[in-house]
Design a protein around this motif. Structure first.
Motif, PDB file in Angstrom:
ATOM      1  N   PRO A 296       1.669 -87.512 -17.398  1.00 27.82           N
ATOM      2  CA  PRO A 296       1.630 -86.574 -18.202  1.00 27.82           C
ATOM      3  C   PRO A 296      -0.103 -85.456 -18.268  1.00 27.82           C
ATOM      4  O   PRO A 296      -0.036 -84.520 -18.627  1.00 27.82           O
ATOM      5  CB  PRO A 296       1.661 -87.190 -19.536  1.00 27.82           C
ATOM      6  N   ASN A 297      -0.925 -86.436 -17.613  1.00 29.36           N
ATOM      7  CA  ASN A 297      -2.032 -85.902 -17.573  1.00 29.36           C
ATOM      8  C   ASN A 297      -2.903 -86.082 -16.326  1.00 29.36           C
ATOM      9  O   ASN A 297      -3.457 -87.280 -16.135  1.00 29.36           O
ATOM     10  CB  ASN A 297      -3.140 -86.471 -18.841  1.00 29.36           C
ATOM     11  N   LEU A 298      -2.831 -84.973 -15.745  1.00 34.04           N
ATOM     12  CA  LEU A 298      -3.512 -85.089 -14.106  1.00 34.04           C
ATOM     13  C   LEU A 298      -4.773 -84.332 -14.117  1.00 34.04           C
ATOM     14  O   LEU A 298      -4.695 -83.297 -14.564  1.00 34.04           O
ATOM     15  CB  LEU A 298      -2.550 -84.570 -12.994  1.00 34.04           C
ATOM     16  N   PRO A 299      -5.942 -84.938 -13.618  1.00 36.75           N
ATOM     17  CA  PRO A 299      -7.093 -84.071 -13.806  1.00 36.75           C
ATOM     18  C   PRO A 299      -6.996 -82.920 -13.167  1.00 36.75           C
ATOM     19  O   PRO A 299      -6.338 -82.990 -11.942  1.00 36.75           O
ATOM     20  CB  PRO A 299      -8.259 -85.334 -13.022  1.00 36.75           C
ATOM     21  N   LYS A 300      -7.741 -82.110 -13.510  1.00 41.22           N
ATOM     22  CA  LYS A 300      -8.036 -80.574 -12.818  1.00 41.22           C
ATOM     23  C   LYS A 300      -8.229 -80.694 -11.379  1.00 41.22           C
ATOM     24  O   LYS A 300      -9.218 -81.536 -11.188  1.00 41.22           O
ATOM     25  CB  LYS A 300      -9.100 -79.911 -13.534  1.00 41.22           C
TER      26      LYS A 300
ATOM     27  N   THR B 142       0.375 -98.329  -8.587  1.00 41.53           N
ATOM     28  CA  THR B 142      -0.377 -97.276  -9.390  1.00 41.53           C
ATOM     29  C   THR B 142      -0.245 -95.788  -8.682  1.00 41.53           C
ATOM     30  O   THR B 142      -0.711 -95.964  -7.572  1.00 41.53           O
ATOM     31  CB  THR B 142      -1.941 -97.740  -9.645  1.00 41.53           C
ATOM     32  N   PRO B 143      -0.102 -94.742  -9.537  1.00 41.88           N
ATOM     33  CA  PRO B 143      -0.166 -93.545  -8.707  1.00 41.88           C
ATOM     34  C   PRO B 143      -1.592 -93.202  -8.161  1.00 41.88           C
ATOM     35  O   PRO B 143      -2.681 -93.560  -9.065  1.00 41.88           O
ATOM     36  CB  PRO B 143       0.000 -92.495  -9.897  1.00 41.88           C
ATOM     37  N   LEU B 144      -1.999 -93.007  -6.987  1.00 45.65           N
ATOM     38  CA  LEU B 144      -3.494 -92.819  -6.259  1.00 45.65           C
ATOM     39  C   LEU B 144      -3.496 -91.078  -6.378  1.00 45.65           C
ATOM     40  O   LEU B 144      -2.460 -90.580  -5.852  1.00 45.65           O
ATOM     41  CB  LEU B 144      -3.068 -93.128  -5.050  1.00 45.65           C
ATOM     42  N   VAL B 145      -4.654 -90.916  -7.028  1.00 46.53           N
ATOM     43  CA  VAL B 145      -4.915 -89.508  -7.117  1.00 46.53           C
ATOM     44  C   VAL B 145      -6.272 -89.298  -6.477  1.00 46.53           C
ATOM     45  O   VAL B 145      -7.287 -89.929  -6.707  1.00 46.53           O
ATOM     46  CB  VAL B 145      -4.985 -89.300  -8.573  1.00 46.53           C
ATOM     47  N   LEU B 146      -6.180 -87.948  -5.748  1.00 43.60           N
ATOM     48  CA  LEU B 146      -7.534 -87.616  -4.942  1.00 43.60           C
ATOM     49  C   LEU B 146      -8.098 -86.347  -5.819  1.00 43.60           C
ATOM     50  O   LEU B 146      -7.487 -85.457  -5.912  1.00 43.60           O
ATOM     51  CB  LEU B 146      -7.235 -87.231  -3.450  1.00 43.60           C
TER      52      LEU B 146
ATOM     53  N   PHE C 144      -0.091 -78.249 -10.569  1.00 38.42           N
ATOM     54  CA  PHE C 144      -1.012 -78.751 -11.608  1.00 38.42           C
ATOM     55  C   PHE C 144      -2.148 -77.781 -12.056  1.00 38.42           C
ATOM     56  O   PHE C 144      -2.844 -78.150 -12.882  1.00 38.42           O
ATOM     57  CB  PHE C 144      -1.342 -80.150 -11.552  1.00 38.42           C
ATOM     58  N   ASN C 145      -2.352 -76.675 -11.108  1.00 44.99           N
ATOM     59  CA  ASN C 145      -3.473 -75.907 -11.025  1.00 44.99           C
ATOM     60  C   ASN C 145      -3.118 -74.376 -11.232  1.00 44.99           C
ATOM     61  O   ASN C 145      -2.029 -74.032 -10.288  1.00 44.99           O
ATOM     62  CB  ASN C 145      -4.495 -76.109 -10.065  1.00 44.99           C
TER      63      ASN C 145
ATOM     64  N   ASP D 146      -7.628 -71.800 -10.811  1.00 41.03           N
ATOM     65  CA  ASP D 146      -8.519 -73.237 -10.555  1.00 41.03           C
ATOM     66  C   ASP D 146      -8.277 -73.551  -8.823  1.00 41.03           C
ATOM     67  O   ASP D 146      -9.391 -73.850  -8.123  1.00 41.03           O
ATOM     68  CB  ASP D 146      -7.391 -74.365 -11.170  1.00 41.03           C
ATOM     69  N   VAL D 147      -7.072 -73.264  -8.151  1.00 45.02           N
ATOM     70  CA  VAL D 147      -7.097 -73.563  -6.890  1.00 45.02           C
ATOM     71  C   VAL D 147      -6.231 -72.531  -5.933  1.00 45.02           C
ATOM     72  O   VAL D 147      -5.447 -71.854  -6.404  1.00 45.02           O
ATOM     73  CB  VAL D 147      -6.092 -74.871  -6.730  1.00 45.02           C
ATOM     74  N   GLN D 148      -6.781 -72.267  -4.900  1.00 46.41           N
ATOM     75  CA  GLN D 148      -5.959 -71.331  -4.010  1.00 46.41           C
ATOM     76  C   GLN D 148      -5.999 -72.156  -2.516  1.00 46.41           C
ATOM     77  O   GLN D 148      -6.915 -72.773  -2.278  1.00 46.41           O
ATOM     78  CB  GLN D 148      -6.705 -70.012  -3.844  1.00 46.41           C
ATOM     79  N   MET D 149      -5.232 -71.374  -1.780  1.00 46.30           N
ATOM     80  CA  MET D 149      -4.872 -72.194  -0.332  1.00 46.30           C
ATOM     81  C   MET D 149      -4.703 -71.389   0.816  1.00 46.30           C
ATOM     82  O   MET D 149      -4.315 -70.218   0.688  1.00 46.30           O
ATOM     83  CB  MET D 149      -3.596 -73.186  -0.607  1.00 46.30           C
ATOM     84  N   VAL D 150      -5.115 -72.073   1.927  1.00 47.59           N
ATOM     85  CA  VAL D 150      -5.151 -71.375   3.204  1.00 47.59           C
ATOM     86  C   VAL D 150      -4.304 -72.356   4.160  1.00 47.59           C
ATOM     87  O   VAL D 150      -4.567 -73.507   4.095  1.00 47.59           O
ATOM     88  CB  VAL D 150      -5.983 -70.844   3.674  1.00 47.59           C
ATOM     89  N   PHE D 151      -3.214 -71.825   4.872  1.00 52.32           N
ATOM     90  CA  PHE D 151      -2.415 -72.742   5.828  1.00 52.32           C
ATOM     91  C   PHE D 151      -2.714 -72.455   7.312  1.00 52.32           C
ATOM     92  O   PHE D 151      -2.559 -71.271   7.464  1.00 52.32           O
ATOM     93  CB  PHE D 151      -1.112 -72.734   5.645  1.00 52.32           C
TER      94      PHE D 151
END
Length: 402
Positions: free
Chosen positions: A112-116, A128-132, A166-167, A171-176
Motif C-alpha cells: 500500500p505504501n511504497l517510498p517515493k 519480505t518485499p525487497l525495495v531499492l 508508483f511515481n 518524480d521519475v523520468q527514464m531513458v532506455f
C-alpha cells in the motif's frame, strides 16, 4: 517426497506441512548421525526455497555443520543445499519442490505504501518485499550481472515498471539504451500504440546515438549541478553494457565515468545490465562506481567475485531464472526477482498512455490467478507441530535498501 499437482488448497497445505516436517526430521537425523547435536526450530517457505532454522547446542561445532552440505542434499533428495549463519542460528536453504514465479503486479498490489522514487526487486529469503531506494546515497547506480537465462533483463523490466507505476513524471523520468532492441520493446509497444509516458527519448539501439544521448545526459548533469537541482530523477537503463562500452570506445568510457562519478548528486542514476562485468569490458573506474550489484547465476566462483565485487557471494551456486543476490555495502542478500510479462507491460503502458495520469489504480485492474504466486502461498500459514514453527505467509513490511 514432493507436492502433487492439481490438489485442492487444503490438501496442498497439508502436503506442504508433511513435507516440512519430513525434511526437518531428515536434517536432524543427518546431524545426529555425524554427532552434531542440533535442532530444527522453524523456517520460512519462499517461492524458490524452504529455509530451515537450526539451533546447535553449545558444544556443537558449527564448522562441522557447514561441511555436511552434500550429505544433507543427498538425504533430502536435493541437487544442493545452502548453509549460512544468521545470528545465533544456522539457516539451511533447500530448493522448493514446486518453485513459483514472483509476479510483479500482484506483489505491487500488496504494497500500500511504497517510498517515493523506489523500485521493487522481488522477495528476499524471508519472503519480505525487497525495495531499492534510488535517492539513498549508498545506492546511486546499479549493476545487474548474470549469464544468459539468469533473468537480468526481466529484473530490470520489473524495476522500470515499478518505478513508473508508483511515481509521476515530476518524480521519475527514464531513458532506455537497448542495443538488441528487444529488452525494453514492450515499453514502446503498448496496447493501442501506447508508449511509456516516463520516457524522455525513444529507446536508442545504435551505439553512435547512445554516445550522443549520454553526452546530453552529461550536459544535463552539469546544468543541474550549476542550478543545484536533482528533480525529477532521471534513470538511464542500459542493456548489454559491456558490448556498448566495447563498441563506443574511449568516448563511451569517458561519458560513463563522468555520469557514474557525479550523476547521483544531480539526480541521474544508471541501471546497467551485462553478461561480462570484466574490467577490460566496462572499465575499472566505471565498475567501481556501481555501489549496488544485483548478481544472477554465473559460470564460476571467479566470475561471481568479479560481478559482485567481493569474494564468497555464492552467485556461482544460484539457480538462474530470477535467483539473485543483492550486494550492497559489503552485505549479501539473496532474493527472487519479480517477473512481469511482455503482455502485462503492454497493457499497463496502454492504460497509462490513454489517461496521461500515473496512478496505482492500474494495479487494481485485471486481477489474475497469479496473485497467489506473488507471495508464494495462498495467503494461509501452515500449521506445524508445536515443536517447530514453519511459516509460509509473507508479511507486507518492506526491506528497504538504502
Amino acid at each position: 517426497m514432493g507436492i502433487e499437482p492439481g490438489l485442492t488448497p487444503a490438501a496442498e497445505e497439508e502436503m506442504m506441512r508433511q513435507l516440512l516436517e519430513f525434511q526437518a526430521d531428515q536434517i536432524e537425523m543427518v546431524l545426529q548421525g555425524h554427532r552434531v547435536r542440533a535442532r530444527v526450530t522453524g523456517g520460512v517457505v519462499t517461492p524458490r526455497w524452504i529455509s530451515f532454522q537450526l539451533v546447535p547446542e553449545v558444544a556443537a561445532r558449527v564448522s562441522k555443520i557447514f561441511g555436511l552440505s552434500e550429505e544433507l542434499a543427498l538425504r533430502l533428495g536435493a541437487e544442493s543445499v545452502r548453509i549460512s549463519r544468521r545470528g545465533s542460528q544456522i539457516q539451511i536453504d533447500v530448493p522448493h519442490p514446486n518453485p513459483q514465479t514472483v509476479h510483479l503486479l500482484p506483489l505491487l498490489r500488496s504494497l500500500p505504501n511504497l517510498p517515493k522514487q523506489s523500485a521493487v526487486l522481488g522477495l528476499d529469503e524471508s519472503g519480505t518485499p525487497l525495495v531499492l531506494r534510488l535517492t539513498s546515497p549508498d545506492v546511486a547506480h546499479v549493476l545487474v550481472a548474470g549469464t544468459t537465462g539468469s533473468g537480468k533483463t526481466a529484473l530490470v523490466r520489473s524495476i522500470a515498471l515499478s518505478l513508473a507505476l508508483f511515481n509521476r513524471l515530476g518524480d521519475v523520468q527514464m531513458v532506455f539504451i537497448d542495443p538488441k532492441g528487444s529488452g525494453f520493446a514492450p515499453f514502446v509497444q503498448g496496447v493501442n500504440g501506447g508508449v511509456l509516458p516516463h520516457l524522455l527519448r525513444p529507446p536508442v539501439r545504435d551505439v553512435h546515438r547512445a554516445v550522443f544521448l549520454l553526452g546530453e545526459m552529461v550536459e544535463e548533469m552539469v546544468r543541474r549541478d550549476q542550478r543545484r537541482i536533482s528533480e525529477p530523477r532521471i534513470v538511464i537503463f542500459i542493456d548489454e553494457l559491456a558490448d556498448l562500452m566495447e563498441q563506443g570506445g574511449k568516448a563511451m568510457d569517458r561519458l560513463m565515468t563522468r555520469l557514474t562519478q557525479r550523476g547521483r548528486s544531480a539526480g541521474i542514476h544508471l541501471i546497467a545490465c551485462t553478461q561480462k562485468p570484466l574490467v577490460a569490458a566496462i572499465g575499472s573506474i566505471t565498475r567501481s562506481n556501481f555501489p549496488v550489484r544485483l548478481v544472477g547465476s554465473v559460470a564460476s566462483a571467479d566470475d561471481a567475485k568479479i560481478a559482485a565485487g567481493i569474494p564468497n557471494s555464492g552467485a556461482e551456486k544460484l539457480l538462474g531464472r530470477g535467483d539473485f543476490v543483492l550486494v550492497a555495502k559489503g552485505q549479501i542478500r539473496r532474493f527472487q526477482a519479480a517477473y512481469v510479462s511482455d503482455d502485462e507491460i503492454r497493457n499497463v503502458v496502454g492504460r497509462m498512455q490513454g489517461s496521461r495520469a500515473q496512478s496505482r489504480r492500474w494495479l487494481e485492474e485485471e486481477e489474475s490467478a497469479a496473485s497467489a504466486a506473488a507471495t508464494g502461498t495462498d495467503g494461509k500459514a501452515t500449521t506445524p507441530r508445536p515443536r517447530r514453527r514453519i511459516s509460509s505467509m509473507f508479511g507486507h513490511q518492506l526491506r528497504l535498501i538504502k
